[in-house]
Scaffold this active site. Structure first.
Site, PDB file in Angstrom:
ATOM      1  N   ASN A  89       1.071  -1.370  -0.142  1.00  0.00           N
ATOM      2  CA  ASN A  89      -0.123  -0.011   0.246  1.00  0.00           C
ATOM      3  C   ASN A  89       1.047   1.282  -0.308  1.00  0.00           C
ATOM      4  O   ASN A  89       0.887   1.314   0.996  1.00  0.00           O
ATOM      5  CB  ASN A  89      -0.949   0.317   0.917  1.00  0.00           C
ATOM      6  CG  ASN A  89      -1.414   1.484   1.434  1.00  0.00           C
ATOM      7  OD1 ASN A  89      -1.672   2.056   0.234  1.00  0.00           O
ATOM      8  ND2 ASN A  89      -2.157   1.324   2.961  1.00  0.00           N
ATOM      9  N   TRP A  90       0.636   1.331  -0.947  1.00  0.00           N
ATOM     10  CA  TRP A  90       2.155   2.992  -0.973  1.00  0.00           C
ATOM     11  C   TRP A  90       1.716   4.201  -0.545  1.00  0.00           C
ATOM     12  O   TRP A  90       2.189   4.763  -0.570  1.00  0.00           O
ATOM     13  CB  TRP A  90       1.989   3.683  -2.947  1.00  0.00           C
ATOM     14  CG  TRP A  90       3.208   2.142  -2.906  1.00  0.00           C
ATOM     15  CD1 TRP A  90       2.936   0.606  -3.089  1.00  0.00           C
ATOM     16  CD2 TRP A  90       3.628   2.113  -5.057  1.00  0.00           C
ATOM     17  NE1 TRP A  90       4.378   0.181  -3.753  1.00  0.00           N
ATOM     18  CE2 TRP A  90       4.195   1.276  -4.896  1.00  0.00           C
ATOM     19  CE3 TRP A  90       3.440   2.885  -6.115  1.00  0.00           C
ATOM     20  CZ2 TRP A  90       4.995   1.044  -6.247  1.00  0.00           C
ATOM     21  CZ3 TRP A  90       3.389   2.722  -7.280  1.00  0.00           C
ATOM     22  CH2 TRP A  90       4.949   1.748  -7.418  1.00  0.00           C
ATOM     23  N   LYS A  91       0.418   4.251   0.133  1.00  0.00           N
ATOM     24  CA  LYS A  91      -0.784   5.463   0.193  1.00  0.00           C
ATOM     25  C   LYS A  91      -0.588   6.214  -0.449  1.00  0.00           C
ATOM     26  O   LYS A  91      -0.620   6.207  -1.819  1.00  0.00           O
ATOM     27  CB  LYS A  91      -0.248   5.466   1.687  1.00  0.00           C
ATOM     28  CG  LYS A  91      -0.071   4.308   2.764  1.00  0.00           C
ATOM     29  CD  LYS A  91      -0.133   3.908   4.012  1.00  0.00           C
ATOM     30  CE  LYS A  91      -0.453   3.266   4.572  1.00  0.00           C
ATOM     31  NZ  LYS A  91       0.154   3.287   5.833  1.00  0.00           N
ATOM     32  N   HIS A 129      -9.417   1.432   4.733  1.00  0.00           N
ATOM     33  CA  HIS A 129      -7.743   1.417   5.154  1.00  0.00           C
ATOM     34  C   HIS A 129      -8.242   2.518   6.231  1.00  0.00           C
ATOM     35  O   HIS A 129      -9.164   2.949   6.923  1.00  0.00           O
ATOM     36  CB  HIS A 129      -7.037   1.964   4.758  1.00  0.00           C
ATOM     37  CG  HIS A 129      -5.643   2.195   5.236  1.00  0.00           C
ATOM     38  ND1 HIS A 129      -5.285   3.084   6.175  1.00  0.00           N
ATOM     39  CD2 HIS A 129      -4.343   0.867   5.194  1.00  0.00           C
ATOM     40  CE1 HIS A 129      -4.287   2.389   6.470  1.00  0.00           C
ATOM     41  NE2 HIS A 129      -3.767   0.955   5.992  1.00  0.00           N
ATOM     42  N   GLU A 135      -6.545   5.028   7.980  1.00  0.00           N
ATOM     43  CA  GLU A 135      -6.439   5.906   7.656  1.00  0.00           C
ATOM     44  C   GLU A 135      -7.763   6.610   6.911  1.00  0.00           C
ATOM     45  O   GLU A 135      -8.064   7.939   7.030  1.00  0.00           O
ATOM     46  CB  GLU A 135      -4.864   6.070   6.632  1.00  0.00           C
ATOM     47  CG  GLU A 135      -4.391   6.008   7.572  1.00  0.00           C
ATOM     48  CD  GLU A 135      -2.493   5.337   6.901  1.00  0.00           C
ATOM     49  OE1 GLU A 135      -3.281   5.837   5.498  1.00  0.00           O
ATOM     50  OE2 GLU A 135      -2.320   4.696   7.029  1.00  0.00           O
ATOM     51  N   GLU A 155      -4.827  -5.036  10.482  1.00  0.00           N
ATOM     52  CA  GLU A 155      -3.641  -3.761  10.926  1.00  0.00           C
ATOM     53  C   GLU A 155      -4.428  -2.549  12.211  1.00  0.00           C
ATOM     54  O   GLU A 155      -4.959  -1.965  12.204  1.00  0.00           O
ATOM     55  CB  GLU A 155      -4.227  -2.484   9.524  1.00  0.00           C
ATOM     56  CG  GLU A 155      -3.980  -3.667   8.225  1.00  0.00           C
ATOM     57  CD  GLU A 155      -3.544  -2.397   7.447  1.00  0.00           C
ATOM     58  OE1 GLU A 155      -2.187  -2.625   6.299  1.00  0.00           O
ATOM     59  OE2 GLU A 155      -4.164  -1.462   7.096  1.00  0.00           O
ATOM     60  N   GLY A 190       2.868   2.180  10.934  1.00  0.00           N
ATOM     61  CA  GLY A 190       4.098   3.477  10.556  1.00  0.00           C
ATOM     62  C   GLY A 190       4.787   4.245  11.736  1.00  0.00           C
ATOM     63  O   GLY A 190       5.306   5.391  12.077  1.00  0.00           O
ATOM     64  N   SER A 226       4.026  -2.158  10.507  1.00  0.00           N
ATOM     65  CA  SER A 226       5.066  -2.602  10.436  1.00  0.00           C
ATOM     66  C   SER A 226       6.083  -3.384  10.083  1.00  0.00           C
ATOM     67  O   SER A 226       6.844  -4.261  10.592  1.00  0.00           O
ATOM     68  CB  SER A 226       5.465  -1.817  12.029  1.00  0.00           C
ATOM     69  OG  SER A 226       5.380  -0.381  12.068  1.00  0.00           O
ATOM     70  N   GLY A 266       3.056  -1.492   4.614  1.00  0.00           N
ATOM     71  CA  GLY A 266       3.173   0.449   4.045  1.00  0.00           C
ATOM     72  C   GLY A 266       4.975   0.541   3.340  1.00  0.00           C
ATOM     73  O   GLY A 266       4.578   0.751   2.412  1.00  0.00           O
ATOM     74  N   GLY A 267       5.344   1.241   4.743  1.00  0.00           N
ATOM     75  CA  GLY A 267       6.778   1.899   4.373  1.00  0.00           C
ATOM     76  C   GLY A 267       7.365   1.423   3.485  1.00  0.00           C
ATOM     77  O   GLY A 267       8.346   1.154   3.165  1.00  0.00           O
TER      78      GLY A 267
END
Ligand code: 13P
Length: 250
Positions: free
Chosen positions: A9-11, A94, A96, A166, A172, A213, A234-235
């Protein structure tokens, strides 16, 4: 037998040009990794370019959101039929989007239904906050999200979905849930309610990812848990180390 599934998920990261450069660097290495389904979910503006660079690759493409309506006056939204030429997956609900864009459980249900009607695989996200976790409310909260998301689904529709667990406090933050913690919550808060709703066979067929993470160094441990079938990353999906992460998942 559930095939492992790692999705990035590149956000809100990478322009279309940056996405193409990055995927040209990693796609051949990802294609060589067997026994795992892989997808990347770029920002919507980059989706056509990403689909083009990944044509002929085993790496799938997902959107990060769709609207629960087919078309109409929904400023800023994207309809399912706008992404189907390019995508196989779509992330739904998600945390967010729930926190910053007001997405409700009922919308998650509607969006997932629309995704399925268009032949997309929804990746339905659930997860509790730190306060809920510390108050011992995780199982009731997460199972409630699952029941709301799958309300009115047939067993066949449910089996076509992926779920991402999640915990919000692990996203993150570098503070990942322990394998036992994540696997236990996935079992008690997701697999058990799914079995109650759709029967054991369907509950066992649904792939459930962990997210929060996840990195090259911890993915193998998560995959060793019988209830964890992959990860929503994510990251660590934004860097070339994503190849090693995927390789370490199998
Ligand atoms: P991180 O892997 O950066 O913690 O993000 C997880 C996530 O939210 C994926 O959807």
């Amino acid at each position: 037998m559930r095939t492992p599934f790692i999705a990035g998920n590149w956000k809100m990261n990478k322009t279309a040009a940056e996405a193409v450069t990055f995927l040209n660097e990693i796609k051949d290495a990802l294609d060589k990794i067997e026994g795992v389904d892989i997808a990347v979910c770029p920002p919507s503006i980059a989706i056509p370019a990403v689909a083009e660079v990944l044509s002929g690759s085993k790496v799938g493409v997902g959107a990060q959101n769709i609207c629960g309506a087919e078309s109409g006056a929904f400023t800023g939204e994207i309809a399912a039929n706008m992404i189907t030429p390019f995508c196989q997956y779509v992330i739904i609900g998600h945390s967010e989007r729930r926190a910053y864009f007001g997405v409700l459980d009922s919308w998650v249900n509607q969006k997932a239904k629309v995704a399925l009607a268009h032949g997309l695989t929804p990746i339905i996200c659930v997860g509790e906050s730190l306060e809920q976790n510390e108050a011992g409310e995780t199982v009731s909260f997460v199972s409630g999200q699952v029941k709301a998301a799958f309300d009115g689904f047939t067993a066949e529709q449910a089996a076509s979905c992926v779920i991402a667990y999640e915990p919000i406090w692990a996203i993150g933050t570098g503070k990942s849930a322990s394998v036992e913690q994540a696997g236990g919550i996935i079992h008690d808060s997701i697999r058990v309610p799914l079995a109650e709703m759709f029967g054991e066979e369907t509950a066992q067929a649904i792939r459930i990812q962990y997210g929060g993470s996840v990195k090259e160094g911890n993915i193998a441990a998560y995959m060793s848990h019988p209830d964890i079938d992959g990860a929503l990353v994510g990251g660590a999906a934004l860097k070339a180390g994503f190849v090693e992460l995927v390789a370490n998942a199998v």
